[in-house]
Scaffold this motif. Structure first.
Motif, PDB file in Angstrom:
ATOM      1  N   LEU A  90     -11.168  12.394  -5.922  1.00 17.03           N
ATOM      2  CA  LEU A  90     -10.723  13.207  -4.800  1.00 17.03           C
ATOM      3  C   LEU A  90     -10.291  12.356  -3.610  1.00 17.03           C
ATOM      4  O   LEU A  90      -9.771  12.878  -2.627  1.00 17.03           O
ATOM      5  CB  LEU A  90     -11.851  14.160  -4.368  1.00 17.03           C
ATOM      6  CG  LEU A  90     -12.281  15.200  -5.411  1.00 17.03           C
ATOM      7  CD1 LEU A  90     -13.473  16.004  -4.889  1.00 17.03           C
ATOM      8  CD2 LEU A  90     -11.117  16.127  -5.739  1.00 17.03           C
ATOM      9  N   LEU A  91     -10.500  11.049  -3.709  1.00 17.89           N
ATOM     10  CA  LEU A  91     -10.128  10.164  -2.613  1.00 17.89           C
ATOM     11  C   LEU A  91      -8.625   9.920  -2.612  1.00 17.89           C
ATOM     12  O   LEU A  91      -7.984   9.904  -3.666  1.00 17.89           O
ATOM     13  CB  LEU A  91     -10.858   8.824  -2.751  1.00 17.89           C
ATOM     14  CG  LEU A  91     -12.374   8.844  -2.557  1.00 17.89           C
ATOM     15  CD1 LEU A  91     -12.956   7.461  -2.821  1.00 17.89           C
ATOM     16  CD2 LEU A  91     -12.736   9.311  -1.152  1.00 17.89           C
ATOM     17  N   PRO A  92      -8.040   9.707  -1.437  1.00 16.21           N
ATOM     18  CA  PRO A  92      -6.606   9.395  -1.361  1.00 16.21           C
ATOM     19  C   PRO A  92      -6.306   8.089  -2.110  1.00 16.21           C
ATOM     20  O   PRO A  92      -7.115   7.160  -2.114  1.00 16.21           O
ATOM     21  CB  PRO A  92      -6.342   9.247   0.136  1.00 16.21           C
ATOM     22  CG  PRO A  92      -7.497   9.931   0.816  1.00 16.21           C
ATOM     23  CD  PRO A  92      -8.663   9.789  -0.097  1.00 16.21           C
ATOM     24  N   ILE A  93      -5.144   8.007  -2.725  1.00 14.10           N
ATOM     25  CA  ILE A  93      -4.785   6.822  -3.484  1.00 14.10           C
ATOM     26  C   ILE A  93      -4.703   5.604  -2.568  1.00 14.10           C
ATOM     27  O   ILE A  93      -5.027   4.480  -2.992  1.00 14.10           O
ATOM     28  CB  ILE A  93      -3.441   7.045  -4.234  1.00 14.10           C
ATOM     29  CG1 ILE A  93      -3.132   5.836  -5.143  1.00 14.10           C
ATOM     30  CG2 ILE A  93      -2.322   7.313  -3.247  1.00 14.10           C
ATOM     31  CD1 ILE A  93      -4.140   5.586  -6.226  1.00 14.10           C
ATOM     32  N   ARG A  94      -4.329   5.761  -1.325  1.00 15.57           N
ATOM     33  CA  ARG A  94      -4.263   4.610  -0.411  1.00 15.57           C
ATOM     34  C   ARG A  94      -5.654   4.021  -0.197  1.00 15.57           C
ATOM     35  O   ARG A  94      -5.821   2.803  -0.219  1.00 15.57           O
ATOM     36  CB  ARG A  94      -3.650   5.032   0.929  1.00 15.57           C
ATOM     37  CG  ARG A  94      -3.537   3.863   1.930  1.00 15.57           C
ATOM     38  CD  ARG A  94      -2.942   4.341   3.244  1.00 15.57           C
ATOM     39  NE  ARG A  94      -2.989   3.329   4.286  1.00 15.57           N
ATOM     40  CZ  ARG A  94      -1.986   2.548   4.651  1.00 15.57           C
ATOM     41  NH1 ARG A  94      -0.820   2.641   4.021  1.00 15.57           N
ATOM     42  NH2 ARG A  94      -2.124   1.689   5.631  1.00 15.57           N
TER      43      ARG A  94
ATOM     44  N   LEU B 260       0.807  -1.219   0.000  1.00 19.89           N
ATOM     45  CA  LEU B 260       0.000   0.000   0.000  1.00 19.89           C
ATOM     46  C   LEU B 260       0.841   1.271   0.000  1.00 19.89           C
ATOM     47  O   LEU B 260       1.968   1.291   0.530  1.00 19.89           O
ATOM     48  CB  LEU B 260      -0.901   0.012   1.235  1.00 19.89           C
ATOM     49  CG  LEU B 260      -1.928  -1.117   1.335  1.00 19.89           C
ATOM     50  CD1 LEU B 260      -2.595  -1.094   2.709  1.00 19.89           C
ATOM     51  CD2 LEU B 260      -2.966  -0.996   0.228  1.00 19.89           C
ATOM     52  N   PRO B 261       0.325   2.351  -0.571  1.00 18.54           N
ATOM     53  CA  PRO B 261       0.984   3.656  -0.451  1.00 18.54           C
ATOM     54  C   PRO B 261       0.962   4.106   1.007  1.00 18.54           C
ATOM     55  O   PRO B 261       0.181   3.586   1.817  1.00 18.54           O
ATOM     56  CB  PRO B 261       0.116   4.571  -1.328  1.00 18.54           C
ATOM     57  CG  PRO B 261      -0.776   3.682  -2.113  1.00 18.54           C
ATOM     58  CD  PRO B 261      -0.925   2.423  -1.334  1.00 18.54           C
ATOM     59  N   PRO B 262       1.792   5.057   1.376  1.00 18.12           N
ATOM     60  CA  PRO B 262       1.757   5.557   2.753  1.00 18.12           C
ATOM     61  C   PRO B 262       0.437   6.268   3.035  1.00 18.12           C
ATOM     62  O   PRO B 262      -0.258   6.710   2.107  1.00 18.12           O
ATOM     63  CB  PRO B 262       2.943   6.530   2.802  1.00 18.12           C
ATOM     64  CG  PRO B 262       3.175   6.924   1.381  1.00 18.12           C
ATOM     65  CD  PRO B 262       2.820   5.734   0.560  1.00 18.12           C
ATOM     66  N   PRO B 263       0.050   6.385   4.295  1.00 18.93           N
ATOM     67  CA  PRO B 263      -1.188   7.092   4.636  1.00 18.93           C
ATOM     68  C   PRO B 263      -1.117   8.544   4.184  1.00 18.93           C
ATOM     69  O   PRO B 263      -0.037   9.138   4.107  1.00 18.93           O
ATOM     70  CB  PRO B 263      -1.261   6.983   6.155  1.00 18.93           C
ATOM     71  CG  PRO B 263      -0.382   5.822   6.497  1.00 18.93           C
ATOM     72  CD  PRO B 263       0.710   5.811   5.472  1.00 18.93           C
ATOM     73  N   PRO B 264      -2.258   9.153   3.845  1.00 21.11           N
ATOM     74  CA  PRO B 264      -2.251  10.561   3.421  1.00 21.11           C
ATOM     75  C   PRO B 264      -1.823  11.471   4.567  1.00 21.11           C
ATOM     76  O   PRO B 264      -2.001  11.147   5.746  1.00 21.11           O
ATOM     77  CB  PRO B 264      -3.705  10.799   3.001  1.00 21.11           C
ATOM     78  CG  PRO B 264      -4.504   9.764   3.731  1.00 21.11           C
ATOM     79  CD  PRO B 264      -3.612   8.575   3.842  1.00 21.11           C
TER      80      PRO B 264
END
Length: 785
Positions: free
Chosen positions: A698-702, A661-665
């Motif tokens: 608009l949602l974070p990629i994570r 997963l990507p890091p948290p926003p």
């Protein structure tokens, strides 16, 4: 039926054993005609060489070999009556009831308590055009807030707010579906079967003698006995239908709207069932969910005309200004109606299964039972599916299916392996070439949202399968259950790799790996780019995972009933089940749950050759596209993708998938933005031609990566099962003795008698079947007469 002649019963000399069981179990009442109302022609003289006989009189047909709607050839020695020696009195056009609204069919059912084996209706109730449907969330996504979903996917932990979330009567409910292949309308459908066979040049009915199975009211009873009533939302009986005209009556068939008759079991209480609804809108689904609540289980009859639908093939490449929407829709509707008239009635189980996805009024999870399946032990919904596991699949690790293009197929067209090979070949084109495990011969857990997504991906092939009215007539036919299970597994694998390459490693989301992004990607895999001149190999060791052993406490935390008869063997939270370590044989290797103690460093399970997997210039090129690397690792060289997944599991600790997963926003999520249904690689094309980018959001990629992975969650499990091939009464006696000692959860009864079995053998088999099932499943359901 209005205008029908008075009923005339045929005096069938049923065997004494059958009459005795009818007295003990009136669900198969002897005073109801086993054949439809018809006027017999003078019978031919009995054969002097071999007396004719009832062919398992109280047994109905299996969906075996080429037939899902194969029909019984009734014969009696006393009267000499046989379908070939009788002429069903087809209703005249003015006699046919033409019920054009679902409400009219419902009213008819309420006012016609006597069941003669058919329900009249108009196919116009059911639009033949496949509707455009948005992606729907799966059971494994519903009930999770974005925060809880993140914790569950990244750490393998359920958040406190989910404590008891599905307890106290709030647990998920399932639907159960099965096809019914014969009834007291056997004579008229036999005419249609023979007429279609003659038209298509298929082998004759006599040459493709179908098998037999225990009367299907026992299957219904087995389902009701196995599940808590509160867990069953609806039972779906899929039945054949045909025009209420003789196949030779061209004047009648030429009418623009011909009434149809759905064939139903004669033991069914028509006043207590429902007939399939017509159009289901989004609002209907909302009402359905409210109605589902804790309402009583319903039994819904679905004729094939309600299921068979074809997509629109309007030329959408024309400029919008040149398309008259109304005319285009009407044209598509007309084409679809002609298509349905051309492919029905169908006698191909694969064709019928290809259209189950189009059933209306079905909840998220469906237990789909083949025509010969019974459930013989108490089950929980979690034996089939749950919000924390997704669907439960049962696969045979030691039996693989290789992909075979239709042009290269040499298997028997009537058997299952030709369809399996073609289906796996389609999966190869979409996900990469590999052998995939065979499905265990038990009930299949079906996620309707994922089945509809699979339909979108293979709509042309599924439609072509639906057009094959007998198994083996088409050059290629899909095995729908095999397709769905492995589509789900492959989509989850694809989601893991997509999240790592597109979501985590392409940090600026520009679609290109910069040198710094490339170095960070390789560091995530424990590879130092500076060592490339001496070694470009990443050695991967087995991770240590606790996912499976944690499920017991997770079921309890969520308020879900634990599985009663299923041992979990693998979870999608542990990667990809088709991974095979170096030097191992999949046929003798357990599923890679990685729950054993960590092996020594000498036990390398796989290796990642960076230039071979990522491309020869990956370590030197300043601008490598993310899509190219992803396709190469995920699809072109699938063993590379498998090994990347195992390496990332090692760095995700013992639970969860954090390394994917990507890091948290950096900033809190805007609560006003609703969650979305995430999916990539949509479309009906091989993987090189698909777009794997996500639309802007608009949602974070994570959050989008979490939703994508969670959508395709599943587990693999094993349940006790027994397959009984009926060859003689003695094989049944032996099998039933074994089961009396230890009852399996799933039972399959398959007719292996053959057309030359003696009368004595048939009588004995019939007696043993009804004696044993009458003892095990003697309680009538509310839908039986």
């Amino acid at each position: 039926m209005a205008g029908s002649p008075p009923e005339t019963s045929i005096n069938l000399p049923l065997m004494s054993s059958i009459q005795r069981y009818e007295a003990e179990d009136d669900s198969e009442s002897a005073d109801q005609p086993l054949l439809p109302t018809f006027t017999p022609s003078p019978p031919p003289p009995p054969s002097p060489t071999k007396r004719s006989r009832p062919r398992l009189a109280l047994l109905v047909l299996l969906a075996a070999g080429s037939t899902a709607g194969g029909l019984l050839a009734w014969r009696t020695s006393a009267s000499g009556v046989s379908p070939s020696a009788t002429s069903y009195r087809w209703p005249q056009e003015e006699e046919s009831e033409h019920l054009v609204q679902p409400s009219e069919v419902t009213s008819w059912l309420a006012t016609h308590p006597h069941n003669n084996g058919t329900i009249p209706f108009s196919p116009a109730i059911y639009p033949p055009l496949l509707p455009l449907r948005p992606l729907a969330p799966t059971l494994s996504v519903k009930g999770f807030s974005p925060e809880c979903a993140d914790k569950w996917i990244s750490q393998g932990e359920l958040c406190p707010e989910l404590s008891g979330a599905w307890g106290a009567g709030r647990g998920p409910r399932i639907d159960v579906a099965w096809t019914w292949t014969n009834g007291s309308a056997a004579e008229r459908m036999s005419d249609w079967r023979q007429a279609v066979s003659d038209k298509l040049g298929s082998r004759s009915l006599a040459e493709r003698a179908p098998g037999a199975s225990v009367a299907k009211h026992f299957r219904l009873r087995s389902i009701l006995k196995a599940f808590d009533p509160a867990s069953l939302r609806a039972l779906h009986l899929i039945v054949g239908d045909a025009p209420a005209c003789a196949p030779s009556d061209r004047r009648c068939l030429a009418q623009p709207a011909v009434a149809h008759e759905a064939q139903v079991p004669h033991w069914l209480n028509l006043a207590k069932i429902e007939f399939a609804a017509g159009v289901e809108t989004v609002d209907d689904e909302g009402k359905r969910e409210k109605r589902a609540g804790r309402s009583e289980t319903r039994l819904v009859v679905h004729p094939h005309s309600a299921l068979f639908k074809t997509p629109a093939y309007t030329d959408l490449e024309q400029p919008v200004v040149e398309i008259n929407t109304t005319e285009a829709f009407e044209s598509d509707e007309n084409d679809a109606e002609e298509w349905r008239n051309r492919v029905l009635p169908s006698f191909n189980s694969l064709a019928i299964e290809s259209q189950i996805v189009n059933m209306a009024d079905v909840t998220d999870t469906l237990l789909n039972l083949n025509d010969d399946f019974f459930v013989m032990r108490k089950l929980a919904v979690s034996d089939i599916s749950s919000p924390i596991t997704g669907p439960v699949f049962r696969l045979q690790r030691d039996l693989g299916v290789a992909g075979v293009a239709s042009d290269n197929a040499h298997e028997d067209p009537d058997g299952e392996w030709r369809g399996l090979g073609f289906t796996n070949w389609l999966l190869d084109q979409r996900f990469g070439t590999r052998s995939r495990p065979y499905l265990v011969h038990e009930g299949k857990s079906v996620s309707l949202p994922l089945l509809r997504e699979a339909q979108d991906a293979f709509v042309d092939e599924l439609t072509a399968t639906a057009e094959s009215r007998f198994r083996g007539l088409a050059k290629s036919e899909i095995q729908s259950s095999f397709l769905l299970v492995h589509f789900t597994i492959e989509k989850h694998r694809e989601a893991l790799l997509w999240s790592f390459f597109f979501g985590r490693s392409d940090q600026d989301q520009d679609g290109v790996f910069s040198p710094s992004e490339r170095d960070a990607l390789l560091a995530s895999l424990d590879f130092d780019p500076t060592s490339a001149p001496t070694s470009s190999i990443i050695r991967v060791f087995p991770p240590v995972r606790t996912t499976l052993e944690d499920f017991t406490s997770n079921y309890d935390h969520a308020g879900l009933e634990r599985p009663k008869e299923t041992t979990l063997q693998f979870s999608s939270s542990d990667g990809y089940p088709n991974f095979v370590p170096f030097g191992a044989d999949a046929r003798h290797t357990p599923w890679p749950s990685f729950s054993a103690p960590k092996a020594s460093e000498e036990e390398v399970v796989c290796e990642i050759d960076v230039p071979a997997c990522f491309g020869a210039d990956f370590l030197t090129s300043p601008n490598t596209t993310v899509a190219d690397v992803f396709r190469r690792v995920a699809h072109t060289h699938p063993l590379c993708g498998d090994c990347v997944i195992v390496q990332l599991l090692s760095t995700s600790s013992s639970r969860g998938l954090s390394a994917f997963l990507p890091p948290p926003p950096s900033s809190p999520r805007d609560p006003s933005i609703p969650p979305e249904v995430a999916a990539v690689g949509l479309g009906n094309a091989p993987y090189p031609h698909l777009d794997f980018s996500l639309p802007p959001s608009l949602l974070p990629i994570r959050e989008r990566c979490v939703a994508l992975i969670q959508r395709y969650s599943y587990v693999l499990g094993a349940s006790s099962e027994k397959f009984v091939g009926v060859r003689s009464p003695w094989t049944l006696v032996s099998a039933f003795k074994d089961m009396d000692k230890e009852m399996p959860a799933f039972l399959a009864i398959n007719d292996d008698l053959g057309s030359m079995a003696s009368d004595r053998t048939l009588d004995g088999v019939n007696e043993e079947l009804h004696k044993w099932f009458g003892k095990q499943l003697g309680v009538k359901s509310k839908w039986e007469n």
